[in-house]
Design an enzyme around this catalytic site. Structure first.
Site, mmCIF file in Angstrom:
data_model
loop_
_atom_site.group_PDB
_atom_site.id
_atom_site.type_symbol
_atom_site.label_atom_id
_atom_site.label_comp_id
_atom_site.label_asym_id
_atom_site.label_seq_id
_atom_site.Cartn_x
_atom_site.Cartn_y
_atom_site.Cartn_z
ATOM 1 N N GLU A 66 48.000 35.482 47.136
ATOM 2 C CA GLU A 66 47.031 34.308 47.472
ATOM 3 C C GLU A 66 45.840 34.520 46.862
ATOM 4 O OE1 GLU A 66 46.202 31.130 48.490
ATOM 5 O OE2 GLU A 66 47.785 31.620 50.283
ATOM 6 N N GLU A 102 29.341 36.211 33.533
ATOM 7 C CA GLU A 102 29.642 37.520 32.894
ATOM 8 C C GLU A 102 28.835 37.562 31.624
ATOM 9 O OE1 GLU A 102 31.890 39.985 33.875
ATOM 10 O OE2 GLU A 102 32.613 38.912 35.548
ATOM 11 N N GLY A 153 40.247 32.536 45.368
ATOM 12 C CA GLY A 153 39.736 32.923 46.250
ATOM 13 C C GLY A 153 40.366 33.072 47.721
ATOM 14 N N VAL A 207 36.610 43.201 44.860
ATOM 15 C CA VAL A 207 37.699 42.550 46.096
ATOM 16 C C VAL A 207 38.354 43.842 46.850
ATOM 17 C CG1 VAL A 207 39.817 41.260 46.184
ATOM 18 C CG2 VAL A 207 38.433 40.929 44.422
ATOM 19 N N GLY A 251 24.107 36.581 38.104
ATOM 20 C CA GLY A 251 25.662 37.421 38.611
ATOM 21 C C GLY A 251 26.664 36.442 38.687
ATOM 22 N N VAL A 284 44.337 33.099 43.044
ATOM 23 C CA VAL A 284 43.899 31.686 42.646
ATOM 24 C C VAL A 284 43.100 31.133 43.730
ATOM 25 C CG1 VAL A 284 44.535 29.331 42.301
ATOM 26 C CG2 VAL A 284 46.090 31.158 41.527
ATOM 27 N N LYS A 304 44.982 30.373 36.205
ATOM 28 C CA LYS A 304 45.318 29.863 37.727
ATOM 29 C C LYS A 304 46.200 28.553 37.926
ATOM 30 C CE LYS A 304 41.022 31.963 39.032
ATOM 31 N NZ LYS A 304 39.534 31.694 39.138
ATOM 32 N N ASP A 342 40.285 31.566 32.419
ATOM 33 C CA ASP A 342 40.350 32.055 33.721
ATOM 34 C C ASP A 342 41.136 30.779 34.508
ATOM 35 O OD1 ASP A 342 39.431 33.577 36.258
ATOM 36 O OD2 ASP A 342 38.859 31.463 36.654
ATOM 37 N N ILE A 376 40.783 30.309 49.603
ATOM 38 C CA ILE A 376 41.478 29.005 49.868
ATOM 39 C C ILE A 376 42.848 29.281 49.810
ATOM 40 C CG2 ILE A 376 41.947 26.671 48.785
ATOM 41 C CD1 ILE A 376 39.334 26.670 47.506
#
Lengths: 427, 427
Positions: free
Chosen positions: A129, A190, A134, A14, A187, A132, A205, A201, A136
C-alpha cells in the site's frame, strides 16, 4: 496474547514513522488484531546515528540477514527503497517463508511481478500500500473494495513534490526554477530533483496502479513520461483564465485491447475532483464500470502518513496470520495486455504559439490544424510586446499524432516565432 | 472451480445492481477469488414483477427462509432495508452459520452491535460497506487500511438527496420547497422526504461510522440531528459571499473522554475538500493521528455504485471462505464511550439576524454576544427593504451553549425582528 514478530529493513523516514505508530497505538492495534505486534529487529546502516524514535539497542542490527533469516520473524517490512539490495533481501525473506510489506515503488514497479509470484507460491502475503500515494488506501481499494468492478480509468496526482511546485507557481506566478529551489530548501524536493520533476516517480506509481487495475504486467519503460520543467508561469495564467489548473497527471486506461499508461502535465477543468488537490497532497481518481467515479485525496508522503499505510498492511497481514489465511487474495497479473501507442490516443489539447503579429498568422495556423483533422474548440489571440502575438488554442478531442504533426508544420511557418507549449486537456 | 452460493434477500434497486454486476463481471470476479460466485436464491415479495435483470425463474422465491435455511448457501446478502423483517432474517441466517453482507443502514445503526457479536461468535463475517455512502469504501478504509490510526474526526456528506437539493439551491438561488419538488419528480427524493431532509438517514450513517472509528457502541437516538428545511436561499447567497458553501455535514469526533456525533447544515470554507462535493455525490473526510487528512468522494447511492459495495463485500467474504478465514477481523466495539453533550462543544457559528434599522441595534447585539463570551470574527450589516437591516455574524470558536443563550437574549431585543438562522461553521 499471541505475539507476531516483525522485522524492518531500513530505518529512515518511513521506517521511523512505522515504528512510532506501532509504539504509540500499540494497545489499540493489538485489540484490532487479536495479537501483539513486536518489532523484534530493525536493520540500519549506521548503529550510532541519532534517531527520533527510540528502540531497545539490541533491536538494531547492521546485518539485514538477521531479519530475513530469523525463524521467529513472520513479517518483513522492506522500507529501504531502490531495486538493490531491497530485491535480493525480499527474495531471501520470501524463500525463508516470510510475509512481505513494502513501501518500495521502484522495486514493485520493476520486479514486483516475480516477487509476488514467489510470495504466492509459498502462500504468503505481499502487501505494498505504501508504495503509491503514501497514506491513501488506493491499493486496498483497487484490490478489495472495487474487486467487483472492471476499472476503466485511473488518473492520479501521485507526486507531492511536483504538485507542490505547480501549486506554488499557480498561487504566486513564480517560475519553475525559483519554486524548485524554494522547495529544495524546505525539504519538499531533493537536491537531485529529476526523479520527481521529470516524472519518473509518478511513472513507477502509475505502472503499479495500472497492473493492479487491469490485472496485467506493465513494463515501466513503456510508460510514456513527460515532466514539468517546461511549464511556464504564462501557461498557468492562461490555463487559469480558461478555467483550468495544470497538474502532473499519471493516467491509465484499460480495455480488453490494451492499456494506455502515461504521465503528463495536464489541464484539468476546475470541476474535476483532482483540480483542487493542492500542495503536497496526492489524489487518485478511479472510474469503474459499477462504482462510477471515485476519488481519494490525502497525504502522499511523509513519515506518519506513509507509516500509516505500512502499519495498515502489517495489521492486514497479522490478521491473516492469526486466521491462518496468508496469501488469501490471489495475485492477479495474469494478462499481458499490450501497451497501445500514445500517438493513436485521443485527447483535447492546449497549445500556446507565439507569432509575429501579422493578420494572416491566425488563418495560416487554423488552416494547418484543419488539414490535420484537428478541430478547434476555442482560440484566444492577444498582442504581446515586440510586435508579437500569442495565440492559445484548445482543441476538441483529436488524435495525438495529428496534433503533433500539425504543430511541427506550424512551427515551420515563417510567421511563427515559437510553439511554447502543447499539453493534454482532461474532461 | 469451487462454487460459493449466495442468497439474496430483496431484489430492489441494490439487489438488482448486485446481481447485474455479478453476472456482467462473472469471469473476472471468479479469477479474483479463485472460486465462482453463484446466486442460488433471491427472495422477493412479488414473483411476477418485471425486473431489469434476468434470473432463472427457479432462483426467485417469496419465502426468505428458503435462503436463511438453505444449507448450501454460505453468504446471505440482506438488501431489504428497515429493521424488520431484516433483523429477524439476519439473526436466523447467522444462527444457521451464514456469513452476512448487508446494505441496511437502519438495521446496522440500531441493532448492528448484537448482530455482529452473534456473527463473531459463530466465526462468520458480517460486512456492511454498502450501508454508508454507497460505492465509497469508507468502512473498509476505517476497519482495515487505517487500522493503525487513532481516528480523531470524521465529517461526511452522506446523504445524496440533501446534497443535491443544497447544490441546486446554490446554483440556482431557488427555495428549498421548489428544489425538493423538482428532486421528487426526478426520483432523487422520496415522496415522503423526511428521512433525507430532516437528517435521519445521515444520522444512521454517522452512527455507524462513529462506532467503527472509535470502537464504541453508539446509540442512534443520542446523535443530535438538524435537517435542511430551514436553510434559505438568502443563507446560501450570504455564505457564498463569505467564501463558504452550506452542506449537510454528519460529524463524529472522538477522544478517550467521549464522542460527539451529530448532523447539521454547516458552512464549509471553499478550501475544505468536501465543499466542492456537489449534486448526488457523497464525500467522507477522515482525520487520523498517523494518516492525517484523508477524503473519499464518490456516488453515495444508486443501483450499480451501491451494488459495487455489496459485491466487494461478497468477494471479500468469499476470499475468506476459500482461505478458511471468515471472521478474521475481530469485532471491535468494545468500549462504551459516553456521548459528550452538544452544548459544551466548541465551534465557529454563523448567525443571520434581521433588525429594525436603528443605529443602536448593532451595538446592542454585540454587547449581548460579548456578555456571553461569544467573540466575533466578522460582521456585515446591510440595509434591507421596510427600514430593516440584516446583520450577519461569524463568530470565533465559541461554546455552543453560549451562542444559543446569546441568540435567545438577542431574539428578545425590541430592535430585533427575527433570528433567521444560526449554523455551525467548519474550519
Amino acid at each position: 496474547m499471541r505475539e507476531i514478530k516483525v522485522g524492518i529493513l531500513g530505518f529512515g523516514t518511513v521506517g521511523s514513522g512505522t515504528v512510532k505508530i506501532l509504539q504509540d497505538n500499540a494497545d489499540a492495534i493489538s485489540a484490532r488484531i487479536g495479537a501483539e505486534i513486536v518489532v523484534s529487529r530493525v536493520a540500519v546502516r549506521d548503529l550510532t546515528k541519532p534517531r527520533d524514535v527510540s528502540l531497545h539497542a539490541p533491536t538494531l542490527t547492521t546485518n539485514p540477514q538477521d531479519i530475513t533469516d530469523d525463524p521467529d520473524i513472520e513479517i518483513v517490512a522492506e522500507l529501504i527503497g531502490g531495486v538493490e539490495p531491497a530485491r535480493t533481501l525480499v527474495e531471501r525473506a520470501i524463500a525463508n517463508g516470510k510475509n512481505i510489506v513494502t513501501a518500495n515503488k521502484e522495486m514493485v514497479a520493476k520486479v514486483g511481478h516475480d516477487l509476488r509470484i514467489a510470495a504466492q507460491s509459498s502462500g504468503k502475503d505481499f502487501f505494498m500500500e505504501a508504495s503509491v500515494a503514501g497514506g491513501i488506501p488506493i491499493i486496498a481499494t483497487l484490490g478489495e473494495s472495487l474487486a467487483g468492478n472492471q476499472v476503466r480509468e485511473i488518473a492520479g496526482i501521485v507526486n507531492g513534490t511536483t504538485n507542490y511546485i505547480l501549486t506554488k507557481m499557480t498561487q504566486e506566478g513564480a517560475a519553475f526554477e525559483k519554486v524548485l529551489s524554494e522547495a529544495q530548501s524546505l525539504g519538499y524536493a531533493e537536491a537531485e530533483p529529476s526523479s520527481d520533476v521529470d516524472g519518473y516517480d509518478a511513472q513507477y506509481k502509475i505502472a503499479i496502479l495500472a497492473s493492479l487495475a487491469f490485472g496485467s504486467r506493465v513494463n515501466v519503460e513503456d510508460v510514456q513520461v513527460e515532466g514539468i520543467r517546461h511549464i511556464s508561469p504564462r501557461d498557468i495564467v492562461v490555463a487559469k483564465e480558461l478555467g483550468y489548473r495544470i497538474k502532473l497527471i499519471a493516467t491509465a486506461q484499460g480495455s480488453p485491447n490494451g492499456m494506455r499508461v502515461r504521465v503528463n502535465p495536464t489541464l484539468l477543468p476546475l470541476k474535476h475532483p483532482l483540480a483542487t488537490v493542492d500542495g503536497v497532497f496526492n489524489g487518485v481518481f478511479v472510474r469503474g464500470d459499477a462504482v462510477g467515479d471515485l476519488t481519494l485525496i490525502g497525504r502522499g508522503a511523509g513519515s506518519l502518513p506513509t507509516g500509516s499505510a505500512v502499519v495498515g498492511d502489517i495489521i492486514h497481514c497479522a490478521r491473516n496470520i492469526v486466521a491462518g489465511a496468508t496469501g488469501r487474495v490471489p495475485y492477479m497479473a495474469s494478462h499481458d495486455l499490450p501497451m497501445l501507442p500514445a500517438a493513436s490516443s485521443w485527447s483535447k489539447f492546449y497549445a500556446r504559439v507565439r507569432v509575429l503579429d501579422r493578420p494572416k498568422a491566425l488563418a495560416a495556423i487554423a488552416t494547418i490544424f484543419g488539414d490535420h483533422d484537428v478541430s478547434i474548440e476555442s482560440v484566444i489571440q492577444r498582442a504581446m510586446p515586440d510586435e508579437e502575438a500569442e495565440i492559445v488554442w484548445v482543441t476538441h478531442e483529436v488524435r495525438e499524432q495529428d496534433v503533433h504533426a500539425a504543430l511541427a508544420t506550424i512551427h515551420a511557418l515563417p510567421v511563427v516565432r515559437s510553439v511554447d507549449t502543447a499539453l493534454r486537456v482532461m474532461e
